[in-house]
Design a protein around this motif. Structure first.
Motif, PDB file in Angstrom:
ATOM      1  N   GLY A  30      49.359  47.591  43.197  1.00 29.27           N
ATOM      2  CA  GLY A  30      48.205  48.087  42.456  1.00 29.27           C
ATOM      3  C   GLY A  30      46.913  47.712  43.160  1.00 29.27           C
ATOM      4  O   GLY A  30      46.884  47.487  44.368  1.00 29.27           O
ATOM      5  N   CYS A  31      45.824  47.655  42.389  1.00 30.80           N
ATOM      6  CA  CYS A  31      44.518  47.311  42.964  1.00 30.80           C
ATOM      7  C   CYS A  31      44.615  46.059  43.798  1.00 30.80           C
ATOM      8  O   CYS A  31      44.130  45.987  44.916  1.00 30.80           O
ATOM      9  N   ARG A  32      45.239  45.039  43.232  1.00 29.91           N
ATOM     10  CA  ARG A  32      45.471  43.765  43.900  1.00 29.91           C
ATOM     11  C   ARG A  32      46.542  43.038  43.103  1.00 29.91           C
ATOM     12  O   ARG A  32      46.658  43.234  41.895  1.00 29.91           O
ATOM     13  N   VAL A 166      37.330  55.055  41.350  1.00 29.08           N
ATOM     14  CA  VAL A 166      37.406  54.661  42.769  1.00 29.08           C
ATOM     15  C   VAL A 166      38.820  54.912  43.292  1.00 29.08           C
ATOM     16  O   VAL A 166      39.020  55.664  44.253  1.00 29.08           O
ATOM     17  N   HIS A 167      39.811  54.268  42.696  1.00 31.99           N
ATOM     18  CA  HIS A 167      41.211  54.525  43.034  1.00 31.99           C
ATOM     19  C   HIS A 167      41.672  55.721  42.209  1.00 31.99           C
ATOM     20  O   HIS A 167      41.679  55.674  40.979  1.00 31.99           O
ATOM     21  N   ALA A 168      42.061  56.775  42.923  1.00 28.97           N
ATOM     22  CA  ALA A 168      42.232  58.080  42.281  1.00 28.97           C
ATOM     23  C   ALA A 168      43.220  58.051  41.121  1.00 28.97           C
ATOM     24  O   ALA A 168      43.011  58.682  40.099  1.00 28.97           O
ATOM     25  N   ARG A 169      44.307  57.310  41.281  1.00 31.87           N
ATOM     26  CA  ARG A 169      45.395  57.368  40.299  1.00 31.87           C
ATOM     27  C   ARG A 169      45.092  56.598  39.021  1.00 31.87           C
ATOM     28  O   ARG A 169      45.862  56.685  38.059  1.00 31.87           O
ATOM     29  N   GLU A 170      44.017  55.836  39.000  1.00 37.10           N
ATOM     30  CA  GLU A 170      43.749  54.959  37.858  1.00 37.10           C
ATOM     31  C   GLU A 170      43.114  55.772  36.736  1.00 37.10           C
ATOM     32  O   GLU A 170      41.908  55.710  36.464  1.00 37.10           O
ATOM     33  N   ARG A 171      43.962  56.560  36.105  1.00 46.31           N
ATOM     34  CA  ARG A 171      43.512  57.605  35.192  1.00 46.31           C
ATOM     35  C   ARG A 171      42.850  57.051  33.928  1.00 46.31           C
ATOM     36  O   ARG A 171      43.349  56.113  33.319  1.00 46.31           O
ATOM     37  N   ILE A 320      35.177  49.644  37.587  1.00 48.99           N
ATOM     38  CA  ILE A 320      36.235  49.824  36.582  1.00 48.99           C
ATOM     39  C   ILE A 320      37.514  50.332  37.247  1.00 48.99           C
ATOM     40  O   ILE A 320      37.518  51.410  37.846  1.00 48.99           O
ATOM     41  N   HIS A 321      38.555  49.533  37.158  1.00 51.36           N
ATOM     42  CA  HIS A 321      39.864  49.872  37.735  1.00 51.36           C
ATOM     43  C   HIS A 321      40.937  49.706  36.666  1.00 51.36           C
ATOM     44  O   HIS A 321      40.705  49.234  35.570  1.00 51.36           O
ATOM     45  N   SER A 322      42.198  50.073  37.054  1.00 47.29           N
ATOM     46  CA  SER A 322      43.374  49.747  36.267  1.00 47.29           C
ATOM     47  C   SER A 322      44.498  49.456  37.268  1.00 47.29           C
ATOM     48  O   SER A 322      44.358  49.780  38.445  1.00 47.29           O
ATOM     49  N   ALA A 323      45.618  48.890  36.897  1.00 47.40           N
ATOM     50  CA  ALA A 323      45.982  48.599  35.530  1.00 47.40           C
ATOM     51  C   ALA A 323      46.559  47.186  35.505  1.00 47.40           C
ATOM     52  O   ALA A 323      47.562  46.935  36.157  1.00 47.40           O
TER      53      ALA A 323
END
Ligand SMILES: [Zn+2]
Length: 469
Positions: A30-32, A166-171, A320-323
């Motif tokens: 994921g993001c990290r 920012v991260h495309a999939r983080e709907r 703002i990111h997920s998840a």
């Protein structure tokens, strides 16, 4: 190109074992990567694995629990992404859940498609007469992003900045931000408060939040989001093909959140023992964390920075990111320390020594005052999100299980140290949603909107309490 992936939880007895998995395995964390404590007293790490990776890991006697099929039918774009334009090109304004009489039970409908995100911003401008701006750098596919301004009247009066998408999939990230702003403006216009589940804010709270002056840029990566919504491919990067390898579709795109000018040259700045993990960053275009050909090589990254330069009194920033379910604060490159100011990211004598965690070596310098302020704000945000009543959230230092290079919240907080004439910015990353659940179901999407709105409200109130200048 839709690919089946399993959202899993990898278990280990110690943090060190999980860190070793991140260091040596080319998985999608994921993001990290984040470690959580388990009820049995161990630790767990969420990841998104292919069936082959899952089978390999099981063979090694590692305990791996499947959390969900990451791309099951009820998470597909067809099921969850809006079609058409419910805001009619800006003729209608979006309205959040906190300002509605039926509150959280109101059905928001699907997640906004790219066109709807822009229509929603225009709708807010038309209904509430707020100002909007276009970011100056066009993406590879020619998009220009639209942002908005609330609560200030000149460039120096904006102190809080939010980015999403920012991260495309983080709907749902752009939706969270837009519905929060929509609620604020509705409540201001109609003299009401806002209610999110068990958490309520008064009209005085609304006015105080608006008085911080908020800049919002809901869709940093339009090309990536459009592609992800068309393909259900769990796409993360932008769509810049400049470094792509012919025949390798995954080698298209750059990870915007490894492209900022903060310890970007990870081979130079970080310890060689940690530098081969793709979690830190990667120079391989096929990796999810490909960091580009140089810092700020990407128009999306430069657009985020342009906002900081254009509104020079911004003091508080959330990307703002997920998840995951957390609010992350500085630093992200190494453990924090307040004793030795010479151990800092600008000092070349520490090059090649950064990023080894949990040992008594290099740590990143931060003053006790700054650390206290950002920890207070992060705790208030997660407490507010918990008080809604849906689930748990935790405040954490961004470095967590593993270091990152070139990320947004570190860039934000590093700006004033690189150039003392710039304003100090406290940078945060919010990771909404359940671990590696990038494609929420409609019900999960709705809960994310509620939780994050309460978190954003409290973030602005904390900023106003701690200080805007
Ligand atoms: Zn992300």
């Amino acid at each position: 190109m839709a690919s089946k992936r399993l959202a899993v939880s990898i278990h280990a007895g110690s943090i060190e074992e999980l860190r070793e998995i991140v260091r040596t395995r080319p998985y999608d964390f994921g993001c990290r990567p984040r470690a959580t404590s388990t009820a049995e007293g161990g630790h767990a790490l969420a990841a998104l694995l292919t069936q082959k990776q899952y089978d390999e890991l099981k063979k090694d006697d590692t305990r791996v629990d499947i959390l969900s099929d990451g791309v099951s039918d009820d998470r597909s774009a067809q099921e969850t992404i809006g079609s058409g334009d419910r805001f009619h090109g800006g003729q209608r304004a979006p309205r959040g859940l906190g300002s509605r009489p039926d509150g959280v039970n109101h059905d928001l409908g699907g997640i906004m498609n790219v066109g709807e995100i822009n229509s929603a911003i225009k709708g807010l401008a038309r209904e509430y007469h707020i100002s909007t701006f276009c970011v100056p750098n066009k993406t590879y596919e020619g998009s220009s992003g639209l942002g908005g301004l609330v609560g200030g009247s000149c460039n120096d009066e904006y102190h809080v900045y939010f980015t999403a998408g920012v991260h495309a999939r983080e709907r749902g990230g752009p939706d969270n931000l837009i519905y929060f702003i929509a609620d604020l403006l509705y409540a201001q216009k109609h003299g009401t408060g806002l209610t999110y589940g068990a958490r309520s804010f008064s009209n005085a709270d609304v006015l105080r939040v608006l008085s911080t002056g908020i800049v919002f840029l809901p869709l940093v990566n339009p090309d990536g989001v459009r592609f992800d919504q068309q393909t259900d491919s769990l796409w993360r990067k932008n769509r810049n093909p400049a470094s792509a390898i012919p025949g390798d579709d995954f080698s298209i795109g750059v990870d915007i959140n490894r492209n900022y000018n903060f310890l970007w040259d990870f081979r130079l700045h970080f310890d060689p023992s940690i530098a081969n993990s793709i979690s830190l960053a990667s120079e391989d275009p096929s990796d999810e964390t490909f960091h580009g050909t140089t810092a700020f090589s990407e128009p999306e990254t430069r657009n985020v920075a342009w906002v900081f330069d254009t509104y020079p009194r911004i003091r508080w920033y959330v990307d703002i990111h997920s998840a995951a379910g957390d609010m992350l604060y500085s630093w992200g490159d190494d453990d924090d320390q307040g004793a030795d100011p010479t151990q800092n990211f600008l000092n070349p004598s520490w090059d090649g020594k950064r990023g080894v965690l949990g040992v008594n070596d290099y740590k990143e310098w931060i003053t006790q005052t700054d650390l206290g302020n950002i920890q207070t704000a992060a705790s208030r945000v997660t407490s507010a999100m918990v008080s809604v009543g849906g689930r748990s959230y935790t405040p954490e230092q961004a470095v967590g299980l593993y270091a990152t290079s070139g990320s947004s919240e570190d860039y934000a907080f590093s700006r004033f140290q690189v150039n003392p004439s710039l304003n100090k910015v406290y940078g945060f990353t919010m990771e909404f949603g359940h671990p590696t659940n990038f494609y929420p179901t409609k019900i999960e999407f709705q809960q994310n909107v509620i939780d994050t709105a309460a978190g954003f409200m409290e973030f602005c109130l904390a900023a106003a309490d701690i200080g805007l200048v």
